[in-house]
Design a protein around this motif. Structure first.
Motif, PDB file in Angstrom:
ATOM      1  N   LEU A 117       0.852  -1.195   0.000  1.00 18.30           N
ATOM      2  CA  LEU A 117       0.000   0.000   0.000  1.00 18.30           C
ATOM      3  C   LEU A 117       0.882   1.238   0.000  1.00 18.30           C
ATOM      4  CD1 LEU A 117      -2.435  -1.072   2.895  1.00 18.30           C
ATOM      5  CD2 LEU A 117      -2.905  -1.181   0.443  1.00 18.30           C
ATOM      6  N   ALA A 120      -0.682   6.992   0.356  1.00 17.45           N
ATOM      7  CA  ALA A 120      -2.034   7.588   0.250  1.00 17.45           C
ATOM      8  C   ALA A 120      -3.139   6.532   0.175  1.00 17.45           C
ATOM      9  CB  ALA A 120      -2.122   8.485  -0.982  1.00 17.45           C
ATOM     10  N   THR A 121      -2.782   5.268   0.077  1.00 21.34           N
ATOM     11  CA  THR A 121      -3.797   4.218  -0.099  1.00 21.34           C
ATOM     12  C   THR A 121      -4.292   3.724   1.260  1.00 21.34           C
ATOM     13  OG1 THR A 121      -2.715   3.547  -2.151  1.00 21.34           O
ATOM     14  CG2 THR A 121      -4.240   1.963  -1.154  1.00 21.34           C
ATOM     15  N   PRO A 122      -5.599   3.715   1.487  1.00 25.55           N
ATOM     16  CA  PRO A 122      -6.132   3.311   2.803  1.00 25.55           C
ATOM     17  C   PRO A 122      -6.008   1.822   3.063  1.00 25.55           C
ATOM     18  CG  PRO A 122      -7.933   3.764   1.281  1.00 25.55           C
ATOM     19  CD  PRO A 122      -6.671   4.121   0.554  1.00 25.55           C
ATOM     20  N   ALA A 123      -6.003   1.470   4.335  1.00 27.01           N
ATOM     21  CA  ALA A 123      -5.921   0.061   4.744  1.00 27.01           C
ATOM     22  C   ALA A 123      -7.094  -0.741   4.190  1.00 27.01           C
ATOM     23  CB  ALA A 123      -5.901  -0.021   6.261  1.00 27.01           C
ATOM     24  N   SER A 124      -8.229  -0.065   4.016  1.00 27.10           N
ATOM     25  CA  SER A 124      -9.436  -0.772   3.544  1.00 27.10           C
ATOM     26  C   SER A 124      -9.227  -1.417   2.176  1.00 27.10           C
ATOM     27  CB  SER A 124     -10.617   0.216   3.463  1.00 27.10           C
ATOM     28  OG  SER A 124     -10.269   1.283   2.573  1.00 27.10           O
ATOM     29  N   VAL A 138       3.077  -2.087   4.293  1.00 20.89           N
ATOM     30  CA  VAL A 138       2.683  -0.682   4.442  1.00 20.89           C
ATOM     31  C   VAL A 138       3.907   0.174   4.124  1.00 20.89           C
ATOM     32  CG1 VAL A 138       1.842   1.107   6.027  1.00 20.89           C
ATOM     33  CG2 VAL A 138       0.952  -1.248   6.195  1.00 20.89           C
ATOM     34  N   MET A 154       2.251   6.884   8.882  1.00 21.57           N
ATOM     35  CA  MET A 154       1.824   5.548   8.420  1.00 21.57           C
ATOM     36  C   MET A 154       1.618   4.585   9.600  1.00 21.57           C
ATOM     37  SD  MET A 154       1.381   5.637   5.221  1.00 21.57           S
ATOM     38  CE  MET A 154       0.838   7.346   5.397  1.00 21.57           C
ATOM     39  N   SER A 156      -0.407   4.727  12.017  1.00 19.33           N
ATOM     40  CA  SER A 156      -1.836   4.467  12.269  1.00 19.33           C
ATOM     41  C   SER A 156      -2.369   3.455  11.250  1.00 19.33           C
ATOM     42  CB  SER A 156      -2.639   5.773  12.200  1.00 19.33           C
ATOM     43  OG  SER A 156      -2.496   6.352  10.914  1.00 19.33           O
ATOM     44  N   LYS A 157      -1.827   3.508  10.035  1.00 13.13           N
ATOM     45  CA  LYS A 157      -2.272   2.523   9.025  1.00 13.13           C
ATOM     46  C   LYS A 157      -1.745   1.131   9.383  1.00 13.13           C
ATOM     47  CE  LYS A 157      -1.672   3.606   4.645  1.00 13.13           C
ATOM     48  NZ  LYS A 157      -1.090   3.628   3.266  1.00 13.13           N
ATOM     49  N   GLU A 160      -4.003  -0.182  11.916  1.00  9.63           N
ATOM     50  CA  GLU A 160      -5.315  -0.511  11.316  1.00  9.63           C
ATOM     51  C   GLU A 160      -5.247  -1.853  10.586  1.00  9.63           C
ATOM     52  OE1 GLU A 160      -6.628   2.884   9.008  1.00  9.63           O
ATOM     53  OE2 GLU A 160      -8.462   1.812   8.410  1.00  9.63           O
TER      54      GLU A 160
END
Ligand code: DX5
Ligand code: ZN
Length: 223
Positions: A117, A120-124, A138, A154, A156-157, A160
């Protein structure tokens, strides 16, 4: 620490005139994996290792090879990196319109599958493929070069992604890649990362690979 710490040096900063020696040196120094930063000059501006380069080193090193494909069409290249002897192939979600299918294809080639990822790409983006991969990478820099500064946001990602994996009961490792050194690795580990890619921190340590890898492992585990 709930899980083991794995150190995966990136050979992007290696002396390419002595690549085999550099990789055997990393193995002797206690690296857990070799991280090959594959770049095609299109997904990222830089151009690096083709499969033949990796294949030339394969017989010299017994460590697992993980290929980080920063390329526009990873599904077209995956079979060549399998043939070169890679054990794990990481594709970027941003380069895979058919990610679910691509991960299945990587597994059919006999390799573990990873999903990377960009910052800028979300974990979702990986929520529906955690049953198809063995690693989520990540990125803690924008891909394309070594020696960049770690993006602490990052973390926090990382947390997540870790939570998504744990909540789903998946057997997936979380890897971070970019700007990882003895200081930044501690926070990344605390956020939930367990595989750590380091290029500059390993190759620029004046005390050598063994010292660099030992320091990284100590800083990640806290002892
Ligand atoms: C960047 C690569 C990283 C990078 C790591 O596109 O994916 O693996 O080479 O290098 P350092 O550790 O120097 O940031
Ligand atoms: Zn990488």
């Amino acid at each position: 620490m709930a899980f083991e710490v794995l150190i995966a040096p990136s050979v992007l900063p290696a002396d390419f005139a002595r690549l085999g020696e550099e990789c055997t040196g990393l193995e002797k120094a206690g690296a857990d994996r070799i991280h090959w930063d594959v770049m095609d000059g299109r997904f990222v501006p830089n151009l690096t290792f083709g499969p033949d380069v990796i294949a030339s080193v394969r017989p010299l090193v017994s460590l697992p090879f993980e290929a980080h494909l920063m390329v526009e069409a990873p599904h077209e290249l995956a079979h060549r990196y399998a043939a070169a002897g890679c054990d794990l192939l990481t594709v970027h979600v941003e380069a895979c319109p058919h990610l679910h299918r691509t991960l299945g294809a990587v597994r059919e080639l006999g390799m573990d599958a990873g999903v990377a990822l960009n910052p800028a790409t979300p974990a979702s983006a990986v929520a529906h493929v955690l049953d198809l991969c063995q690693l989520v990478l990540v990125m803690t820099v924008n891909p394309g070069w070594g020696g960049q500064s770690y993006i602490a946001a990052m973390e926090s990602k990382v947390a997540e992604v870790r939570a998504m994996i744990d909540e789903g009961g998946h057997d997936v490792k979380v890897e971070v890649d970019g700007g990882i050194g003895p200081v930044t690795i501690t926070a990344a580990a605390r956020a939930g990362a367990e595989v750590f890619v380091a290029g500059s921190a390993v190759f620029s340590d004046n005390l050598g690979f063994d010292h660099a890898i030992t320091e990284l492992r100590r800083a990640a585990t806290g002892h």
